[in-house]
Design a protein around this motif. Structure first.
Motif, PDB file in Angstrom:
ATOM      1  N   PHE A  16       0.715  -1.219  -0.057  1.00 10.14           N
ATOM      2  CA  PHE A  16      -0.057   0.067  -0.070  1.00 10.14           C
ATOM      3  C   PHE A  16       0.905   1.208   0.075  1.00 10.14           C
ATOM      4  O   PHE A  16       0.682   2.243  -0.613  1.00 10.14           O
ATOM      5  CB  PHE A  16      -0.932  -0.017   1.299  1.00 10.14           C
ATOM      6  N   ILE A  17       1.744   1.412   0.682  1.00  9.37           N
ATOM      7  CA  ILE A  17       2.878   2.526   0.900  1.00  9.37           C
ATOM      8  C   ILE A  17       3.395   2.843  -0.485  1.00  9.37           C
ATOM      9  O   ILE A  17       3.574   3.929  -0.905  1.00  9.37           O
ATOM     10  CB  ILE A  17       3.919   2.350   1.939  1.00  9.37           C
ATOM     11  N   ILE A  18       3.894   1.723  -1.074  1.00  7.42           N
ATOM     12  CA  ILE A  18       4.582   1.894  -2.630  1.00  7.42           C
ATOM     13  C   ILE A  18       3.575   2.160  -3.337  1.00  7.42           C
ATOM     14  O   ILE A  18       3.791   3.341  -4.166  1.00  7.42           O
ATOM     15  CB  ILE A  18       5.190   0.387  -3.057  1.00  7.42           C
ATOM     16  N   GLY A  19       2.278   1.688  -3.543  1.00  9.34           N
ATOM     17  CA  GLY A  19       1.440   2.061  -4.556  1.00  9.34           C
ATOM     18  C   GLY A  19       0.887   3.627  -4.281  1.00  9.34           C
ATOM     19  O   GLY A  19       0.683   4.509  -5.182  1.00  9.34           O
ATOM     20  N   TYR A  20       0.812   3.919  -2.780  1.00  8.70           N
ATOM     21  CA  TYR A  20       0.536   5.491  -2.499  1.00  8.70           C
ATOM     22  C   TYR A  20       1.615   6.304  -2.864  1.00  8.70           C
ATOM     23  O   TYR A  20       1.334   7.506  -3.412  1.00  8.70           O
ATOM     24  CB  TYR A  20       0.206   5.638  -1.004  1.00  8.70           C
ATOM     25  N   TYR A  21       2.998   5.976  -2.957  1.00 10.78           N
ATOM     26  CA  TYR A  21       3.878   6.462  -3.287  1.00 10.78           C
ATOM     27  C   TYR A  21       3.751   6.982  -4.708  1.00 10.78           C
ATOM     28  O   TYR A  21       4.156   8.101  -5.228  1.00 10.78           O
ATOM     29  CB  TYR A  21       5.368   6.225  -2.874  1.00 10.78           C
ATOM     30  N   GLY A  27       4.254  11.616 -11.529  1.00 15.34           N
ATOM     31  CA  GLY A  27       5.037  11.125 -12.384  1.00 15.34           C
ATOM     32  C   GLY A  27       6.546  10.880 -12.139  1.00 15.34           C
ATOM     33  O   GLY A  27       7.399  10.501 -12.833  1.00 15.34           O
ATOM     34  N   LYS A  28       7.032  11.334 -10.993  1.00 14.61           N
ATOM     35  CA  LYS A  28       8.481  11.170 -10.353  1.00 14.61           C
ATOM     36  C   LYS A  28       8.618   9.792 -10.339  1.00 14.61           C
ATOM     37  O   LYS A  28       9.821   9.319 -10.407  1.00 14.61           O
ATOM     38  CB  LYS A  28       8.644  11.814  -9.387  1.00 14.61           C
ATOM     39  N   ALA A  29       7.751   8.964  -9.882  1.00 15.79           N
ATOM     40  CA  ALA A  29       8.199   7.496  -9.611  1.00 15.79           C
ATOM     41  C   ALA A  29       8.337   6.672 -11.020  1.00 15.79           C
ATOM     42  O   ALA A  29       8.470   5.415 -11.057  1.00 15.79           O
ATOM     43  CB  ALA A  29       6.968   6.909  -8.837  1.00 15.79           C
ATOM     44  N   TYR A  47       4.301   9.340 -23.477  1.00 16.68           N
ATOM     45  CA  TYR A  47       3.615   8.786 -22.060  1.00 16.68           C
ATOM     46  C   TYR A  47       3.266  10.214 -21.140  1.00 16.68           C
ATOM     47  O   TYR A  47       4.073  10.784 -21.084  1.00 16.68           O
ATOM     48  CB  TYR A  47       4.353   7.717 -21.385  1.00 16.68           C
ATOM     49  N   ASP A  48       2.137  10.016 -20.749  1.00 20.88           N
ATOM     50  CA  ASP A  48       1.896  11.043 -19.695  1.00 20.88           C
ATOM     51  C   ASP A  48       2.075  10.338 -18.433  1.00 20.88           C
ATOM     52  O   ASP A  48       1.658   9.401 -17.720  1.00 20.88           O
ATOM     53  CB  ASP A  48       0.279  11.305 -19.523  1.00 20.88           C
ATOM     54  N   GLU A  49       3.346  10.634 -17.799  1.00 18.73           N
ATOM     55  CA  GLU A  49       3.905  10.113 -16.768  1.00 18.73           C
ATOM     56  C   GLU A  49       2.927  10.182 -15.450  1.00 18.73           C
ATOM     57  O   GLU A  49       2.945   9.359 -14.448  1.00 18.73           O
ATOM     58  CB  GLU A  49       5.168  10.707 -16.288  1.00 18.73           C
ATOM     59  N   LYS A  50       2.463  11.468 -15.337  1.00 16.29           N
ATOM     60  CA  LYS A  50       1.669  11.435 -14.112  1.00 16.29           C
ATOM     61  C   LYS A  50       0.648  10.695 -14.119  1.00 16.29           C
ATOM     62  O   LYS A  50       0.178   9.950 -13.099  1.00 16.29           O
ATOM     63  CB  LYS A  50       1.184  12.960 -14.099  1.00 16.29           C
ATOM     64  N   GLU A  51      -0.122  10.266 -15.123  1.00 13.95           N
ATOM     65  CA  GLU A  51      -1.361   9.607 -15.189  1.00 13.95           C
ATOM     66  C   GLU A  51      -0.914   8.006 -15.057  1.00 13.95           C
ATOM     67  O   GLU A  51      -1.733   7.380 -14.578  1.00 13.95           O
ATOM     68  CB  GLU A  51      -2.405   9.771 -16.334  1.00 13.95           C
ATOM     69  N   MET A  52       0.271   7.608 -15.645  1.00 12.92           N
ATOM     70  CA  MET A  52       0.634   6.179 -15.638  1.00 12.92           C
ATOM     71  C   MET A  52       1.029   5.884 -14.151  1.00 12.92           C
ATOM     72  O   MET A  52       0.681   5.003 -13.810  1.00 12.92           O
ATOM     73  CB  MET A  52       1.979   6.214 -16.549  1.00 12.92           C
ATOM     74  N   CYS A  53       1.477   7.194 -13.477  1.00 11.72           N
ATOM     75  CA  CYS A  53       2.106   6.624 -12.183  1.00 11.72           C
ATOM     76  C   CYS A  53       0.583   6.710 -11.173  1.00 11.72           C
ATOM     77  O   CYS A  53       0.651   5.687 -10.360  1.00 11.72           O
ATOM     78  CB  CYS A  53       2.999   7.654 -11.344  1.00 11.72           C
ATOM     79  N   LYS A  54      -0.152   7.382 -11.410  1.00 13.11           N
ATOM     80  CA  LYS A  54      -1.348   7.203 -10.919  1.00 13.11           C
ATOM     81  C   LYS A  54      -2.128   5.871 -10.957  1.00 13.11           C
ATOM     82  O   LYS A  54      -2.835   5.250 -10.152  1.00 13.11           O
ATOM     83  CB  LYS A  54      -2.517   8.455 -11.199  1.00 13.11           C
ATOM     84  N   ALA A  55      -2.233   5.337 -12.360  1.00 12.50           N
ATOM     85  CA  ALA A  55      -2.752   4.245 -12.601  1.00 12.50           C
ATOM     86  C   ALA A  55      -2.137   3.062 -11.848  1.00 12.50           C
ATOM     87  O   ALA A  55      -2.967   2.213 -11.684  1.00 12.50           O
ATOM     88  CB  ALA A  55      -2.874   4.188 -14.174  1.00 12.50           C
TER      89      ALA A  55
END
Length: 105
Positions: A16-21, A27-29, A47-55
């Motif tokens: 959960f913590i990794i997913g939350y990060y 998008g930094k992750a 790629y949209d890094e921000k949306e990709m990281c959110k997904a």
């Protein structure tokens, strides 16, 4: 308390913590996603890094849920809940890989 309950709860917290990060990283992750960090800057612009990281963050947080169920089952059936949680997690992981493979085609 037994080992399996502690293990399940530890997996919930870790995943959960990794997913939350990932979700909150803006998008930094993205560099931590396998394969993505090997792409050139030109390929990354597609790629949209921000949306990709959110997904991916949402998906990782969802992947912690089987371990919550596993911990609950382990209170009655020692070790069975952990085994079920890992089975469900492996299926979720395979589905993630299939989905990712389809997106990259």
């Amino acid at each position: 308390m037994n080992f399996y309950i502690f293990f399940d709860v530890g997996m919930v917290i870790l995943i959960f913590i990794i997913g939350y990060y990932f979700y909150k990283s803006n998008g930094k992750a993205a560099n931590f996603l396998s394969g993505y960090n090997m792409k050139t800057d030109e390929e990354r612009k597609k790629y949209d890094e921000k949306e990709m990281c959110k997904a991916y963050g949402k998906r990782m947080m969802a992947m912690s849920l089987p371990f919550i169920v596993g911990a609950i089952i382990d209170t009655r059936l020692n070790g069975i809940g952990c085994l079920i949680a890992w089975g469900i997690w492996v299926i979720m992981f395979i589905l993630l890989l299939v989905d990712r493979h389809k997106r990259e085609r």
